[in-house]
Design a protein around this motif. Structure first.
Motif, short mmCIF file in Angstrom:
data_model
loop_
_atom_site.label_atom_id
_atom_site.label_comp_id
_atom_site.label_asym_id
_atom_site.label_seq_id
_atom_site.Cartn_x
_atom_site.Cartn_y
_atom_site.Cartn_z
N THR A 128 12.69 -24.68 -103.21
CA THR A 128 12.00 -24.05 -104.43
C THR A 128 13.07 -24.59 -105.33
N ALA A 129 14.29 -24.84 -105.57
CA ALA A 129 15.14 -25.42 -105.92
C ALA A 129 14.59 -26.75 -107.05
N LYS A 130 15.47 -26.30 -108.27
CA LYS A 130 14.64 -27.74 -108.84
C LYS A 130 15.35 -28.43 -108.71
N ASP A 131 16.66 -29.07 -107.84
CA ASP A 131 16.87 -29.86 -107.22
C ASP A 131 17.03 -30.26 -105.80
N THR A 132 16.07 -29.54 -105.24
CA THR A 132 16.75 -29.75 -103.57
C THR A 132 17.61 -30.22 -103.26
N LYS A 133 17.69 -31.23 -103.43
CA LYS A 133 19.51 -32.16 -102.29
C LYS A 133 20.38 -31.36 -102.78
N ALA A 134 20.94 -31.00 -104.31
CA ALA A 134 21.74 -30.87 -103.94
C ALA A 134 21.92 -29.06 -103.17
N ALA A 135 20.92 -28.66 -103.15
CA ALA A 135 20.58 -26.80 -103.13
C ALA A 135 21.33 -26.81 -101.05
N LEU A 136 20.74 -28.64 -101.41
CA LEU A 136 20.19 -28.51 -99.52
C LEU A 136 21.36 -29.05 -99.01
N SER A 137 22.96 -29.81 -99.82
CA SER A 137 23.98 -30.72 -99.74
C SER A 137 25.49 -29.18 -99.40
N GLN A 138 24.80 -28.35 -100.68
CA GLN A 138 25.77 -27.29 -100.74
C GLN A 138 25.87 -26.06 -99.52
N LEU A 139 24.50 -25.78 -98.87
CA LEU A 139 24.32 -25.41 -97.86
C LEU A 139 25.07 -26.51 -96.00
N ALA A 140 24.43 -27.48 -96.86
CA ALA A 140 25.72 -28.69 -95.22
C ALA A 140 27.14 -28.26 -95.81
N LYS A 141 27.45 -28.69 -96.96
CA LYS A 141 28.82 -28.22 -97.00
C LYS A 141 29.32 -26.75 -96.66
N LEU A 142 29.07 -25.75 -96.63
CA LEU A 142 28.85 -24.33 -95.68
C LEU A 142 29.44 -24.98 -94.25
N ALA A 143 28.68 -25.85 -94.05
CA ALA A 143 28.11 -25.57 -92.53
C ALA A 143 29.23 -26.91 -92.20
N GLY A 144 29.99 -27.02 -93.46
CA GLY A 144 31.86 -28.13 -92.49
C GLY A 144 31.48 -29.98 -93.39
N LEU A 145 29.49 -30.42 -93.65
CA LEU A 145 29.89 -31.84 -93.97
C LEU A 145 30.86 -31.70 -95.26
N GLY A 146 31.02 -32.96 -95.21
CA GLY A 146 31.78 -33.55 -96.50
C GLY A 146 31.16 -33.73 -97.39
N ALA A 147 31.26 -34.46 -98.59
CA ALA A 147 30.29 -35.24 -99.73
C ALA A 147 29.85 -36.48 -98.85
N SER A 148 30.97 -36.77 -98.58
CA SER A 148 30.36 -38.37 -97.98
C SER A 148 29.96 -38.54 -96.33
N ASP A 149 29.39 -37.21 -95.79
CA ASP A 149 28.63 -37.20 -95.25
C ASP A 149 27.61 -36.85 -95.47
N ILE A 150 27.44 -36.03 -96.04
CA ILE A 150 26.10 -35.68 -96.80
C ILE A 150 24.62 -36.70 -97.25
N ASP A 151 26.20 -37.89 -97.64
CA ASP A 151 25.53 -38.73 -98.51
C ASP A 151 24.88 -39.64 -97.46
#
Length: 204
Positions: A128-151
């Motif tokens: 329900t976040a305003k920017d769901t991609k950004a919210a998902l990306s933050q969780l992915a970073k906690l799982a060990g993915l880097g910014a380039s991996d997420i993109d």
């Protein structure tokens, strides 16, 4: 959005009569689509005799209920004991669920199920976040993915097409029309409570 599931013969006749009546085998063969296959994310031992196949959407509150309230006991009593294995398959109901699914696929196998547990546990926040991609990306970073991996994950059309093809296959061939839909050794199972789901597992 889709709506939301050996004995001793006493006479010759006792042996031949079931055949004459066209008796069916005690257990029907499981649809190959409901067995673990290459590319599946599987939790548990490969040789486990019971196969649970789950079709779920990351934005579905009913899927979150199963993941948060029912699945922990299933893991403890059935998966971790080697009695069953869980095959998780994406059935995204909307764009946000699709984005979550494509991102989850980028998480290494040893962290995949922990990541989807997090997605369901925190569903109300990121979905329900305003920017769901950004919210998902933050969780992915906690799982060990880097910014380039997420993109790269969000841009991966091959994986995205595979997710959509899996969804279409389930809808057309297995008549999946709501989430979560769970099969135990090929049979649809009630998943509302651990008690009802455990009963279906015991029957299998």
């Amino acid at each position: 959005m889709l709506t939301r599931r050996q004995f001793l013969p006493v006479a010759a006749a006792s042996v031949t009569l079931p055949t004459l009546l066209g008796a069916q085998p005690a257990f029907a063969a499981v649809d190959p689509l409901l067995l673990a296959r290459e590319g599946d994310r599987v939790l548990g031992k490969a040789e486990a005799p019971i196969t649970i196949v789950e079709y779920a959407s990351f934005t579905c509150p009913h899927c979150a209920h199963f993941a948060n309230k029912v699945l922990p006991e299933v893991k403890k009593n059935w998966v971790e004991t080697g009695k069953a294995k869980l095959v998780y398959r994406d059935f995204p109901l909307d764009r946000v669920a699709y984005e979550a699914a494509i991102l989850a696929r980028a998480v290494p196998g040893d962290r995949y199920f922990a990541f989807i547990d997090t997605l369901f546990a925190q569903q109300e926040k990121w979905a329900t976040a305003k920017d769901t991609k950004a919210a998902l990306s933050q969780l992915a970073k906690l799982a060990g993915l880097g910014a380039s991996d997420i993109d790269a994950a969000f841009a991966n059309k091959v994986v995205g097409d595979a997710i959509l093809a899996q969804r279409l296959e389930a809808a057309e061939k297995l008549k999946v029309d709501s989430t979560p839909t769970l099969f135990i050794n090929g049979k649809k199972a009630d998943h509302g409570t651990y008690e009802s789901f455990s009963k279906a597992l015991s029957a299998a």
